[in-house]
Motif scaffolding. Structure first.
Motif, PDB file in Angstrom:
ATOM      1  N   VAL A 158      14.162 -40.734  -6.543  1.00 49.48           N
ATOM      2  CA  VAL A 158      14.284 -41.610  -5.383  1.00 49.48           C
ATOM      3  C   VAL A 158      12.960 -41.574  -4.634  1.00 49.48           C
ATOM      4  O   VAL A 158      12.219 -40.588  -4.714  1.00 49.48           O
ATOM      5  N   VAL A 159      12.662 -42.641  -3.912  1.00 48.29           N
ATOM      6  CA  VAL A 159      11.417 -42.703  -3.147  1.00 48.29           C
ATOM      7  C   VAL A 159      11.659 -42.056  -1.790  1.00 48.29           C
ATOM      8  O   VAL A 159      12.465 -42.534  -0.995  1.00 48.29           O
ATOM      9  N   LYS A 160      10.932 -40.962  -1.539  1.00 46.41           N
ATOM     10  CA  LYS A 160      11.080 -40.279  -0.257  1.00 46.41           C
ATOM     11  C   LYS A 160      10.173 -40.915   0.792  1.00 46.41           C
ATOM     12  O   LYS A 160      10.592 -41.168   1.909  1.00 46.41           O
ATOM     13  N   HIS A 162      11.112 -38.114  -5.530  1.00 49.82           N
ATOM     14  CA  HIS A 162      11.855 -36.859  -5.462  1.00 49.82           C
ATOM     15  C   HIS A 162      12.958 -36.856  -6.512  1.00 49.82           C
ATOM     16  O   HIS A 162      13.770 -37.773  -6.582  1.00 49.82           O
ATOM     17  N   ASN A 163      12.944 -35.844  -7.381  1.00 47.67           N
ATOM     18  CA  ASN A 163      13.989 -35.666  -8.376  1.00 47.67           C
ATOM     19  C   ASN A 163      15.121 -34.874  -7.722  1.00 47.67           C
ATOM     20  O   ASN A 163      14.973 -33.696  -7.406  1.00 47.67           O
ATOM     21  N   VAL A 209      12.218 -31.617  -7.612  1.00 49.01           N
ATOM     22  CA  VAL A 209      10.780 -31.724  -7.876  1.00 49.01           C
ATOM     23  C   VAL A 209      10.233 -32.927  -7.132  1.00 49.01           C
ATOM     24  O   VAL A 209      10.835 -34.012  -7.151  1.00 49.01           O
ATOM     25  N   ARG A 210       9.092 -32.734  -6.483  1.00 50.72           N
ATOM     26  CA  ARG A 210       8.420 -33.840  -5.814  1.00 50.72           C
ATOM     27  C   ARG A 210       7.199 -34.252  -6.626  1.00 50.72           C
ATOM     28  O   ARG A 210       6.475 -33.402  -7.133  1.00 50.72           O
ATOM     29  N   LEU A 211       6.987 -35.536  -6.715  1.00 48.67           N
ATOM     30  CA  LEU A 211       5.892 -36.037  -7.548  1.00 48.67           C
ATOM     31  C   LEU A 211       5.173 -37.153  -6.821  1.00 48.67           C
ATOM     32  O   LEU A 211       5.793 -38.134  -6.394  1.00 48.67           O
ATOM     33  N   GLN A 212       3.862 -36.993  -6.633  1.00 47.48           N
ATOM     34  CA  GLN A 212       3.081 -38.080  -6.038  1.00 47.48           C
ATOM     35  C   GLN A 212       2.634 -39.024  -7.144  1.00 47.48           C
ATOM     36  O   GLN A 212       2.153 -38.583  -8.187  1.00 47.48           O
ATOM     37  N   VAL A 271       5.751 -35.390   5.468  1.00 43.84           N
ATOM     38  CA  VAL A 271       5.187 -35.932   6.712  1.00 43.84           C
ATOM     39  C   VAL A 271       3.960 -35.139   7.108  1.00 43.84           C
ATOM     40  O   VAL A 271       2.921 -35.689   7.498  1.00 43.84           O
ATOM     41  N   GLU A 272       4.048 -33.788   6.996  1.00 43.35           N
ATOM     42  CA  GLU A 272       2.888 -32.946   7.289  1.00 43.35           C
ATOM     43  C   GLU A 272       1.756 -33.232   6.303  1.00 43.35           C
ATOM     44  O   GLU A 272       0.579 -33.229   6.666  1.00 43.35           O
ATOM     45  N   TYR A 273       2.129 -33.485   5.063  1.00 47.46           N
ATOM     46  CA  TYR A 273       1.140 -33.796   4.028  1.00 47.46           C
ATOM     47  C   TYR A 273       0.367 -35.071   4.377  1.00 47.46           C
ATOM     48  O   TYR A 273      -0.858 -35.131   4.288  1.00 47.46           O
TER      49      TYR A 273
END
Length: 407
Positions: free
Chosen positions: A19-21, A44-45, A50-53, A90-92
């Protein structure tokens, strides 16, 4: 919103795995019915946490109410720390904003370009202005861009094109060709070429050229999309080279030898003379029978090495099958050179070969034919050399013979 929905539903969110976070992208209007999208998306899986850019770029075209994706490029950043984000997204994003707050150029176009793994250059033909990310252009090509477009191939003017690809670049990126593409309603064209980067050496680059017209059909802009495809091309070239090679000897294989000689004979140099040499190992079957096939393979590899070192890099040296080798010598100044090579090879193989610390006595026989004296095609030259080889064998082996009509 429609573009974004089509993009993700069709290409990325299969089986609801991701899904798109968060999403941060820019839509650049190229013309009334064309737009480019550049962006960075955090996926986001939900099952594996797992997060993936994901970085991406694409060209969309609207035709009769439908949106089509004309090209699509996606990439995961190379740095693992860049896409396996442990902090809150958001911090990223805030951290990235702080890092880029001192940048001189904060235009949407600059932000869009910096979020892709490619280089985009826009030429506004109405003002002759060239628009791109200057820092990225300089990093990509090793030279600074110019600010004005002079209706000549940009990279040729900048002197970065590899000499052997100059004609290709001139053909594709000259203004007359781009104008012709636009007049023919070609939406984009693609080609590949090499550049000489001052720091990185020779690089392979691909370019998409996209002509953009206004409502009246007048060419007003040209979009150029460049990608560094060096790694991909090197893999392709390596695979292509492997298809030409005999696995046991490293010499060219039969198919490549035939096609290369055939191609050369179809475009011979004026007044050129060439030769075909067939080399056969005498009584090689006895080695296989007594020592085994693994030993025989090692012997063939050593014979191939000794044969190859006698010839020029421009000569074609191949394994034709079993214990038979073929050599094609191009553009000979005299027949004496071929006869000298044949004598040298016969003498060389009168000395024992050392295979697996064991001395093995072998000999070779050679048959020779000449172009154009004995034929103009591969089949004719091979047949004549084969007859000469048979003559050398019947005369006692460990000899060479040239073709003669008396055979």
């Amino acid at each position: 919103e429609e573009v974004s929905k089509i993009f993700f539903d069709k290409y990325f969110l299969q089986a609801n795995k991701y899904v798109v976070k968060k999403e941060q992208y820019n839509l650049l209007e190229v013309s009334e019915n064309q737009a480019m999208i550049f962006g960075s998306f955090m996926l986001h899986n939900t099952t594996e946490h797992v997060r993936l850019q994901l970085n991406l770029s694409a060209l969309f075209v609207e035709e009769e109410g439908n949106i089509k994706v004309m090209y699509l490029n996606t990439a995961v950043p190379l740095s693992a720390t860049e896409h396996m984000v442990t902090q809150d997204y958001v911090e990223y994003l805030d951290a990235k904003k702080r890092l880029s707050s001192h940048a001189k150029d904060t235009s949407d176009f600059k932000i869009a370009l910096d979020n892709t793994n490619e280089l985009l250059v826009t030429v506004d033909l109405t003002s002759s202005k060239l628009i791109t990310s200057e820092s990225k252009f300089e990093n990509f090509f090793g030279v600074k861009p110019i600010s004005k477009y002079h209706f000549r191939p940009l990279l040729v003017d900048l002197g970065v094109v590899y000499e052997k690809d100059l004609q290709k670049v001139l053909q594709h990126s000259n203004f007359a060709n781009i104008k012709q593409l636009a007049d023919s309603d070609v939406q984009y064209t693609y080609y590949e070429f090499r550049i000489v980067h001052p720091k990185q050496g020779i690089l392979w680059i691909s370019e998409n050229i996209i002509p953009v017209k206004d409502e009246s059909g007048r060419l007003i802009k040209v979009l150029a999309r460049f990608r560094n495809i060096t790694e991909q091309k090197e893999k392709e070239i390596k695979r292509s080279e492997l298809l030409k090679v005999d696995v046991f000897t490293g010499l060219y294989n039969k198919n490549h030898v035939i096609s290369t000689i055939t191609n050369f004979l179809s475009h011979p140099s004026r007044f050129s003379s060439s030769a075909v040499m067939l080399l056969d190992v005498d009584n090689f079957k006895e080695i296989n029978d007594k020592k085994g096939h693994l030993f025989g393979d090692k012997a063939i590899a050593e014979i191939a090495r000794l044969v190859k070192e006698e010839f020029r890099a421009s000569d074609i040296v191949g394994r034709f099958g079993g214990d038979e080798f073929i050599v094609f010598l191009k553009d000979l100044p005299s027949r004496e050179i071929v006869e000298e090579k044949a004598n040298k090879l016969i003498e060389k193989f009168k000395h024992p070969l050392i295979i697996k610390d064991e001395a093995v006595q072998i000999s070779i026989s050679i048959g020779i034919s000449y172009f154009p004296l004995d034929g103009n095609t591969f089949d004719e030259l091979f047949q004549k050399a084969d007859e000469a080889l048979y003559k050398a064998k019947s005369d006692g082996k460990s000899k060479w013979r040239t073709f003669d009509d008396s055979f």
